[in-house]
Motif scaffolding. Structure first.
Motif, short mmCIF file in Angstrom:
data_model
loop_
_atom_site.label_atom_id
_atom_site.label_comp_id
_atom_site.label_asym_id
_atom_site.label_seq_id
_atom_site.Cartn_x
_atom_site.Cartn_y
_atom_site.Cartn_z
N MET A 1 0.96 -1.32 -0.17
CA MET A 1 0.02 0.10 0.16
C MET A 1 0.89 1.34 -0.15
SD MET A 1 -3.07 0.88 2.62
CE MET A 1 -3.04 2.51 3.22
N ALA A 2 0.62 2.18 -0.92
CA ALA A 2 1.59 3.40 -1.15
C ALA A 2 1.04 4.18 0.01
CB ALA A 2 0.98 4.21 -2.38
N MET A 3 2.21 4.87 0.67
CA MET A 3 1.99 5.77 1.49
C MET A 3 2.48 7.28 0.94
SD MET A 3 3.59 4.36 5.29
CE MET A 3 5.23 4.45 4.69
N ASN A 4 1.79 8.40 1.65
CA ASN A 4 2.24 9.65 1.47
C ASN A 4 3.47 10.09 2.28
OD1 ASN A 4 0.16 10.34 -0.57
ND2 ASN A 4 -1.19 10.66 1.10
N ILE A 5 4.44 10.46 1.40
CA ILE A 5 5.75 10.58 2.25
C ILE A 5 6.01 12.14 2.13
CG2 ILE A 5 8.11 10.04 2.53
CD1 ILE A 5 6.25 8.03 3.19
N LEU A 6 6.53 12.70 3.13
CA LEU A 6 6.90 14.27 3.22
C LEU A 6 8.29 14.38 3.49
CD1 LEU A 6 6.16 17.30 2.75
CD2 LEU A 6 5.49 17.39 5.11
N VAL A 7 9.17 14.85 2.52
CA VAL A 7 10.37 14.78 2.51
C VAL A 7 11.05 16.52 2.81
CG1 VAL A 7 12.82 14.23 2.19
CG2 VAL A 7 10.92 12.63 1.85
N THR A 8 11.56 16.99 3.90
CA THR A 8 11.99 18.29 3.80
C THR A 8 13.55 18.33 3.36
OG1 THR A 8 12.37 18.19 6.20
CG2 THR A 8 10.58 19.29 5.62
N GLY A 9 13.87 19.22 2.36
CA GLY A 9 15.40 19.27 2.11
C GLY A 9 15.53 17.91 1.10
N GLY A 10 14.60 17.81 0.35
CA GLY A 10 14.50 16.57 -0.52
C GLY A 10 15.38 16.65 -1.66
N LEU A 11 15.72 17.58 -2.12
CA LEU A 11 16.75 17.82 -3.20
C LEU A 11 18.30 17.72 -2.91
CD1 LEU A 11 14.49 20.23 -5.36
CD2 LEU A 11 14.82 17.92 -5.46
N GLY A 12 18.43 17.90 -1.47
CA GLY A 12 20.06 17.94 -1.26
C GLY A 12 20.41 16.63 -1.23
N TYR B 1 14.48 6.42 -2.61
CA TYR B 1 14.30 5.22 -1.72
C TYR B 1 12.53 5.16 -1.63
CZ TYR B 1 13.54 1.96 2.16
OH TYR B 1 13.05 1.00 2.74
N PHE B 2 11.95 6.04 -1.31
CA PHE B 2 10.67 5.81 -1.20
C PHE B 2 9.93 5.93 -2.64
CE2 PHE B 2 11.27 7.90 3.09
CZ PHE B 2 10.92 6.69 3.76
N LEU B 3 10.53 6.46 -3.59
CA LEU B 3 9.97 6.32 -4.89
C LEU B 3 10.12 5.03 -5.49
CD1 LEU B 3 10.90 9.86 -6.63
CD2 LEU B 3 8.59 9.00 -6.01
N ASP B 4 11.21 4.35 -5.24
CA ASP B 4 11.54 2.97 -5.65
C ASP B 4 10.53 1.78 -5.04
OD1 ASP B 4 13.47 3.86 -7.20
OD2 ASP B 4 14.97 3.21 -5.91
N LYS B 5 9.93 2.32 -3.64
CA LYS B 5 8.95 1.52 -3.05
C LYS B 5 7.67 1.85 -3.69
CE LYS B 5 12.20 -0.28 -0.28
NZ LYS B 5 12.57 -1.65 -0.47
N ASP B 6 7.55 2.88 -4.52
CA ASP B 6 6.19 3.12 -4.92
C ASP B 6 5.15 4.04 -4.03
OD1 ASP B 6 6.52 1.98 -7.53
OD2 ASP B 6 5.78 0.04 -6.85
N HIS B 7 5.82 4.61 -3.28
CA HIS B 7 5.25 5.67 -2.39
C HIS B 7 5.10 6.86 -3.07
CE1 HIS B 7 5.09 2.86 0.96
NE2 HIS B 7 6.56 2.85 1.00
N ILE B 8 4.01 7.78 -2.60
CA ILE B 8 3.99 8.92 -3.27
C ILE B 8 4.63 10.03 -2.34
CG2 ILE B 8 2.16 10.99 -3.56
CD1 ILE B 8 0.20 8.57 -3.39
N VAL B 9 5.60 10.78 -2.96
CA VAL B 9 6.52 11.62 -2.30
C VAL B 9 6.23 13.11 -2.49
CG1 VAL B 9 9.00 12.18 -1.89
CG2 VAL B 9 8.26 9.81 -2.44
N THR B 10 6.44 13.94 -1.48
CA THR B 10 6.37 15.34 -1.78
C THR B 10 7.64 15.89 -1.18
OG1 THR B 10 3.72 15.34 -1.77
CG2 THR B 10 4.84 17.67 -1.27
N ILE B 11 8.24 16.86 -1.72
CA ILE B 11 9.39 17.35 -1.30
C ILE B 11 9.18 18.85 -0.97
CG2 ILE B 11 11.76 18.07 -1.86
CD1 ILE B 11 11.75 15.82 -4.00
N LEU B 12 9.52 19.38 0.05
CA LEU B 12 9.73 20.76 0.71
C LEU B 12 11.15 21.23 0.62
CD1 LEU B 12 7.10 20.79 3.66
CD2 LEU B 12 6.56 21.27 1.42
N ASP B 13 11.57 22.06 -0.22
CA ASP B 13 13.04 22.44 -0.15
C ASP B 13 12.87 24.00 -0.77
OD1 ASP B 13 15.57 20.67 -0.76
OD2 ASP B 13 15.73 22.60 -1.22
N ASN B 14 13.85 24.48 -0.36
CA ASN B 14 14.23 26.10 -0.95
C ASN B 14 14.90 26.17 -2.12
OD1 ASN B 14 16.74 25.55 0.12
ND2 ASN B 14 16.82 27.44 1.97
#
Length: 67
Positions: A1-12, A21-34
């Motif tokens: 089952m896909a989870m919604n994952i929030l990652v701060t600083g996800g482009l560093g 890692y989470f995308l490879d596991k087929d989760h839905i990822v949202t990145i917060l990054d400046n």
């Protein structure tokens, strides 16, 4: 089952690997990054929100229920 994952600083360096890692596991990822020190721009399957987490006004406007 896909989870919604929030990652701060996800482009560093570390954050981009966490995101992948989470995308490879087929989760839905949202990145917060400046985007100031972003090293990864090849993440295509995640939503990216350009935000400075130290900006209280900007973070107060985030609606985490819609991510």
């Amino acid at each position: 089952m896909a989870m919604n994952i929030l990652v701060t600083g996800g482009l560093g360096y570390i954050g981009s690997r966490v995101v992948q890692y989470f995308l490879d596991k087929d989760h839905i990822v949202t990145i917060l990054d400046n985007l100031e020190s972003a090293i990864s721009s090849d993440i295509e399957d995640a939503s990216i929100i350009n935000i400075d987490m130290t900006d209280d006004e900007a973070t107060d406007k985030l609606d985490l229920d819609e991510m």
